[in-house]
Design an enzyme around this catalytic site. Structure first.
Site, mmCIF file in Angstrom:
data_model
loop_
_atom_site.group_PDB
_atom_site.id
_atom_site.type_symbol
_atom_site.label_atom_id
_atom_site.label_comp_id
_atom_site.label_asym_id
_atom_site.label_seq_id
_atom_site.Cartn_x
_atom_site.Cartn_y
_atom_site.Cartn_z
ATOM 1 N N TYR A 125 38.706 -38.506 -66.291
ATOM 2 C CA TYR A 125 38.380 -37.395 -67.188
ATOM 3 C C TYR A 125 37.887 -36.193 -66.384
ATOM 4 O O TYR A 125 38.309 -35.054 -66.609
ATOM 5 C CB TYR A 125 37.295 -37.856 -68.168
ATOM 6 N N SER A 158 33.967 -29.019 -68.696
ATOM 7 C CA SER A 158 32.867 -29.986 -68.658
ATOM 8 C C SER A 158 32.223 -29.983 -67.286
ATOM 9 O O SER A 158 32.900 -29.733 -66.270
ATOM 10 C CB SER A 158 33.380 -31.396 -68.967
#
Length: 259
Positions: free
Chosen positions: A164, A151
């Site tokens: 995250y 990501s």
């Protein structure tokens, strides 16, 4: 003078042998649909057996030579032992796509250390175990590709999702190191860094704008990464420029931005 006919031998095309971890995710399913028409043999690992069966049937209808449903909690499995069985079932490995992970909610993760630990285990610790197991297989073969969905959140820590983001940043560094290790051997590893993707995992996020992509767009980037390139790609590609800007913002300016 009579000419003798010359027959040109054509080597048979071997179907790709593909393992997808987290095969029920929207991006993974969209990617598998692109591989299927080429006659790939695809092993689908994930927790939801009913969905795996549905996806396997769909892939066969789209042209997959084989679609094997493999019910498994990837985050808690013994990666090395399980991957060995998977590779034996396929008779080798051309591509492994690691597509599972959880997003979490930053405020909840900060309040609940156990929830944060679970996210870190799923997104990094277990994923790292699979990556290392795949590296051993590819190193032995001297061929094949490890594709890992990361990501853009891992490029710089931000107040909105730094837990995250930390897991994705660590995973990216691991995959880049694996790519460096495999490069002289003829095998590859690629970290794929999507930006915002409209999937069930992000369904709770409102006001999706022009920077959001559909799973099919990310899937096309993943398929290309399976063929060439790496060790890092952004999906869609414009995120590379965006993240260059974000990574290089001076701290004094960055700290005033709520992103």
């Amino acid at each position: 003078m009579s000419g003798a006919s010359t027959e040109i031998a054509v080597a048979p095309v071997t179907p790709l042998r593909i393992i997808i971890l987290g095969a029920t995710s929207a991006i993974a399913e969209a990617t598998a649909r692109l591989w299927a028409p080429g006659g790939a043999r695809i092993l689908l690992a994930g927790r939801n057996e009913a969905r795996l069966n549905e996806i396997a049937s769909d892939l066969k209808a789209r042209g997959a030579a084989e679609a094997i449903d493999w019910p498994l909690d990837c985050a808690s499995a013994n990666a090395s032992a399980e991957l060995g069985k998977m590779v034996d079932r396929l008779g080798g490995l051309d591509i492994l796509l690691l597509a599972y992970g959880v997003l979490g909610e930053q405020a909840e993760l900060e309040r609940d250390p156990a929830a944060a630990a679970r996210l870190i285990t799923t997104n990094f610790s277990s994923a790292a175990a699979w990556c290392l197991a795949a590296t051993a297989v590819l190193e032995k073969q001297g061929a094949g590709t490890l594709l890992v969905i990361g990501s853009v959140a891992g490029d710089r820590g931000r107040r909105s999702n730094f837990i995250y983001g930390a897991t994705k940043g660590g995973l990216a560094l691991l995959v880049e190191g694996i790519a460096h290790k495999l490069a002289p051997l003829g095998a590859r590893a690629v970290i794929i860094k999507p930006g915002f993707v409209d999937t069930p995992m992000t369904a709770a996020i409102a006001n999706k704008g022009p920077l959001w992509a559909k799973p099919e767009a990310i899937a096309a980037s993943i398929v290309r990464a399976g063929e060439k390139g790496g060790p890092e790609i952004y999906a869609p590609g414009f995120w590379r420029g965006i993240m260059i800007v974000i990574r290089n913002l001076p701290v004094a300016i960055f700290n005033k931005i709520n992103i």
